[in-house]
Enzyme design. Sequence first.
Site, PDB file in Angstrom:
ATOM      1  N   VAL A   1       0.855  -1.182   0.000  1.00 45.90           N
ATOM      2  CA  VAL A   1       0.000   0.000   0.000  1.00 45.90           C
ATOM      3  C   VAL A   1       0.890   1.231   0.000  1.00 45.90           C
ATOM      4  O   VAL A   1       1.554   1.521   0.985  1.00 45.90           O
ATOM      5  CB  VAL A   1      -0.926   0.013   1.233  1.00 45.90           C
ATOM      6  CG1 VAL A   1      -1.829   1.236   1.191  1.00 45.90           C
ATOM      7  CG2 VAL A   1      -1.757  -1.262   1.288  1.00 45.90           C
ATOM      8  N   SER A   2       0.909   1.942  -1.139  1.00 49.04           N
ATOM      9  CA  SER A   2       1.787   3.103  -1.255  1.00 49.04           C
ATOM     10  C   SER A   2       1.036   4.424  -1.350  1.00 49.04           C
ATOM     11  O   SER A   2       1.627   5.485  -1.317  1.00 49.04           O
ATOM     12  CB  SER A   2       2.704   2.956  -2.474  1.00 49.04           C
ATOM     13  OG  SER A   2       1.945   2.754  -3.651  1.00 49.04           O
ATOM     14  N   THR A   3      -0.302   4.386  -1.486  1.00 48.58           N
ATOM     15  CA  THR A   3      -1.098   5.610  -1.540  1.00 48.58           C
ATOM     16  C   THR A   3      -2.302   5.462  -0.620  1.00 48.58           C
ATOM     17  O   THR A   3      -2.628   4.373  -0.156  1.00 48.58           O
ATOM     18  CB  THR A   3      -1.613   5.909  -2.970  1.00 48.58           C
ATOM     19  OG1 THR A   3      -2.613   4.931  -3.322  1.00 48.58           O
ATOM     20  CG2 THR A   3      -0.487   5.858  -3.991  1.00 48.58           C
TER      21      THR A   3
ATOM     22  N   GLN B   1      -4.957   3.125  -2.194  1.00 46.26           N
ATOM     23  CA  GLN B   1      -4.613   1.729  -2.374  1.00 46.26           C
ATOM     24  C   GLN B   1      -4.621   1.007  -1.034  1.00 46.26           C
ATOM     25  O   GLN B   1      -3.586   0.706  -0.468  1.00 46.26           O
ATOM     26  CB  GLN B   1      -3.227   1.601  -3.012  1.00 46.26           C
ATOM     27  CG  GLN B   1      -3.183   1.863  -4.493  1.00 46.26           C
ATOM     28  CD  GLN B   1      -1.807   1.564  -5.055  1.00 46.26           C
ATOM     29  OE1 GLN B   1      -0.951   1.007  -4.384  1.00 46.26           O
ATOM     30  NE2 GLN B   1      -1.580   1.940  -6.293  1.00 46.26           N
TER      31      GLN B   1
END
Length: 213
Positions: free
Chosen positions: A10-12, A15
């Site tokens: 999960v980078s954002t 997301q």
Amino acid sequence: MSKTVLYARVSTIDQTAAHQLTQARQAGFVVDEVVTDEGVSGVSTALRERPQGRRLFDMLRAGDTLLVRWVDRLGRNYADVTDNVREFMRRGVVIKTIINGMSFDGSTRDPMQMAVRDALIGFMAAMAQAQAEAMKEAQRAGIEHAKSQDRARVYKGRKPSYTRAELQTVLEMLAANSGASDIAKVTGLTRQTVLRIRADQAGADEALRAWGM
């Protein structure tokens, strides 16, 4: 007893692991456990350097299934992805993707089947890296554009009907040569929206940035 583990990077904000789990279930997968790395860059951090990425190598055993949204979740570039996929296969772990339902395992001993499998892994890893580079270039272009203009005085256009996570899914599925109708079904977007994104991927990213999304 074998298990299916979903690895979610999960980078954002959009997301989320929950979103990726929902996608997995909608695709027909039964998930026993979810392992999540939050706030980790997929293009700069190797899988073994991620806190929960390291855990995968410790917890997965022969017969287990490692489920990922797409192969780009398993490394930062072509070499990292291919090395990790082959390492898991050597351990007897089956790797499956939510997008397009691809499956990779090391059970085959037929040289021709092994060659085809390895070529496909390399091709998918190369596509993942190319897509990551394209996204970085679009982001750089958006940042430069933002710096050159006073956003408060620029007409931002219509607010995008998609989120950052949905755009990412569309771009990944386009890279995998999925059709617009299939992408619309997975993301919940209209086919027309998918076609607009396909026609101008950089513009789609810039539209989100213009609205602070």
